[in-house]
Design an enzyme around this catalytic site. Structure first.
Site, PDB file in Angstrom:
ATOM      1  N   LYS A  24      -2.381  12.517   4.322  1.00  0.00           N
ATOM      2  CA  LYS A  24      -1.536  13.327   5.204  1.00  0.00           C
ATOM      3  C   LYS A  24      -0.961  14.500   4.395  1.00  0.00           C
ATOM      4  O   LYS A  24      -1.652  15.023   3.529  1.00  0.00           O
ATOM      5  CB  LYS A  24      -0.459  12.447   5.850  1.00  0.00           C
ATOM      6  CG  LYS A  24      -1.094  11.188   6.481  1.00  0.00           C
ATOM      7  CD  LYS A  24      -0.216  10.424   7.397  1.00  0.00           C
ATOM      8  CE  LYS A  24      -1.004   9.251   7.977  1.00  0.00           C
ATOM      9  NZ  LYS A  24      -0.249   8.483   8.950  1.00  0.00           N
ATOM     10  N   GLY A  79       2.580   3.953  10.187  1.00  0.00           N
ATOM     11  CA  GLY A  79       3.814   4.260   9.459  1.00  0.00           C
ATOM     12  C   GLY A  79       5.017   3.448   9.898  1.00  0.00           C
ATOM     13  O   GLY A  79       6.149   3.760   9.542  1.00  0.00           O
TER      14      GLY A  79
HETATM   15  P1  13P Z   1      -0.092   4.224   7.579  1.00  0.00           P
HETATM   16  O1  13P Z   1      -1.050   3.434   6.728  1.00  0.00           O
HETATM   17  O2  13P Z   1       0.946   4.960   6.771  1.00  0.00           O
HETATM   18  O3  13P Z   1       0.480   3.399   8.696  1.00  0.00           O
HETATM   19  O4  13P Z   1      -0.962   5.390   8.274  1.00  0.00           O
HETATM   20  C1  13P Z   1      -2.121   5.065   8.941  1.00  0.00           C
HETATM   21  C2  13P Z   1      -2.846   6.307   9.262  1.00  0.00           C
HETATM   22  O5  13P Z   1      -2.430   7.078  10.096  1.00  0.00           O
HETATM   23  C3  13P Z   1      -4.081   6.594   8.502  1.00  0.00           C
HETATM   24  O6  13P Z   1      -4.775   7.653   9.071  1.00  0.00           O
END
Ligand code: 13P
Length: 250
Positions: A12, A174
Site C-alpha cells: 500500500k 486491516g
Molecule cells: P491487511 O493484511 O493489512 O488486512 O490488508 C489486506 C490487503 O488489503 C492486501 O491487499
C-alpha cells in the site's frame, strides 16, 4: 496438477526506496532457499526501481499496485502496462478494494485494466470481495458473482491463463478480523465456479485464488491448509521482513 501457492505482499502507501532496500536486505536471506511457493512484493511505484534492483536474481518477483489501461497519452498521474514492464515488474494488482472505495475504480475499469495487463504479458492479481453491509445482508454471493462476471467480460481462456484472483472480504482488511478458513474456502469455490463459466473447467482448475484480509504469521497456516486457498495477499504484516517471511514459510 497441484496449484503452486503464491504469497504476495501489498505494501500500500508505505516505505521509501531506502526502507525498501533495508527490507530486502533482511527479507531475502530469510527466504533464500524457499522454493515451495511463488513470492511477489508490490511496493509503491516510487520504490519499484529499488525493489527490482534488490531482488534481481532472487526468488522474489516485483509487482505494482495498480496501472492504467492505455499505453500512453495525456493521462496525468497514471502509469501504463508498458511502463511497468520497462521497470521490470512482472505482476500487477488490479481492483483492490481501496481503489474501488477511494479512487472510483469500478467493475468496468477493472475489466479494462485486466485486459490490458494480460495483453502486455503482466500477471494480474484481480481483487474481489464484499463489504460488511453486503455480507450482513446475505449478498456476498451476488457481489462476488457480479465482480467476477464483469471483470472477466470478453476475455478469452487463452489470454486468461496467467490470471490470479485475490478474495479480500473488505471487512477483514486491516481490521484484525480474518475470515475463517472455511468461509474463505466457500467464497473461493464460488469464484472458481465463475471462472469455469467464463474460461472453462481446465483454466478454472489451474487458476490461483489468494485470500487477503488480516493474514498474519499466526493464522497463515490454518488458512493455507484449505485446499481452495492458493496463497495470500498480505497488507500490514508484509511490511516487516520477519513477519512476511514467517507467512511465506507458514
Ligand atoms: P491487511 O493484511 O493489512 O488486512 O490488508 C489486506 C490487503 O488489503 C492486501 O491487499
Amino acid at each position: 496438477m497441484p496449484r503452486q501457492r503464491l504469497i504476495a505482499a501489498n505494501w500500500k502507501m508505505y516505505k521509501n526506496p531506502d526502507q525498501t532496500r533495508e527490507f530486502f536486505q533482511a527479507f531475502l536471506p530469510l527466504v533464500a532457499d524457499h522454493t515451495r511457493d511463488e513470492i511477489v512484493v508490490c511496493p509503491p511505484y516510487t520504490d519499484l526501481h529499488a525493489a527490482v534492483e534488490a531482488t534481481t536474481g532472487s526468488n522474489v518477483a516485483i509487482g505494482a499496485q495498480d496501472m492504467y489501461w492505455k499505453e500512453e497519452g495525456a493521462f496525468t498521474g497514471e502509469i501504463s502496462p508498458g511502463m511497468l514492464l520497462a521497470a521490470e515488474c512482472t505482476h500487477v494488482i488490479i481492483g483492490h478494494s481501496e481503489r474501488r472505495q477511494y479512487f472510483g475504480e469500478t467493475d468496468d475499469t477493472v475489466n479494462l485494466k485486466l485486459k490490458a495487463a494480460l495483453e502486455a504479458g503482466l500477471t494480474p492479481i484481480v481483487c474481489v470481495g464484499e463489504v460488511l453491509e453486503e455480507r450482513e445482508a446475505g449478498l456476498t454471493e451476488d457481489v462476488l458473482r457480479r465482480q467476477c462476471l464483469r471483470a472477466f467480460h470478453a476475455i478469452s481462456a487463452k489470454k486468461a491463463s496467467r490470471l490470479v484472483i485475490a478474495y479480500e472480504p473488505v471487512w477483514a482488511i486491516g481490521t484484525g478480523k480474518t475470515a475463517t478458513p472455511q468461509l474463505a474456502a466457500e467464497a473461493h469455490s464460488l469464484i472458481r465456479t465463475e471462472a469455469a463459466k467464463a474460461f472453462g473447467d481446465r483454466l478454472a482448475e489451474s487458476m490461483r485464488i489468494l485470500y487477503g484480509g488480516s493474514v498474519k504469521p499466526e493464522n497463515a497456516k490454518s488458512l493455507m491448509a484449505e485446499e481452495e486457498i492458493d496463497g495470500a495477499l498480505v497488507g500490514g504484516a508484509s511490511l516487516d521482513a520477519q513477519s512476511f517471511a514467517a507467512i511465506v514459510k507458514y
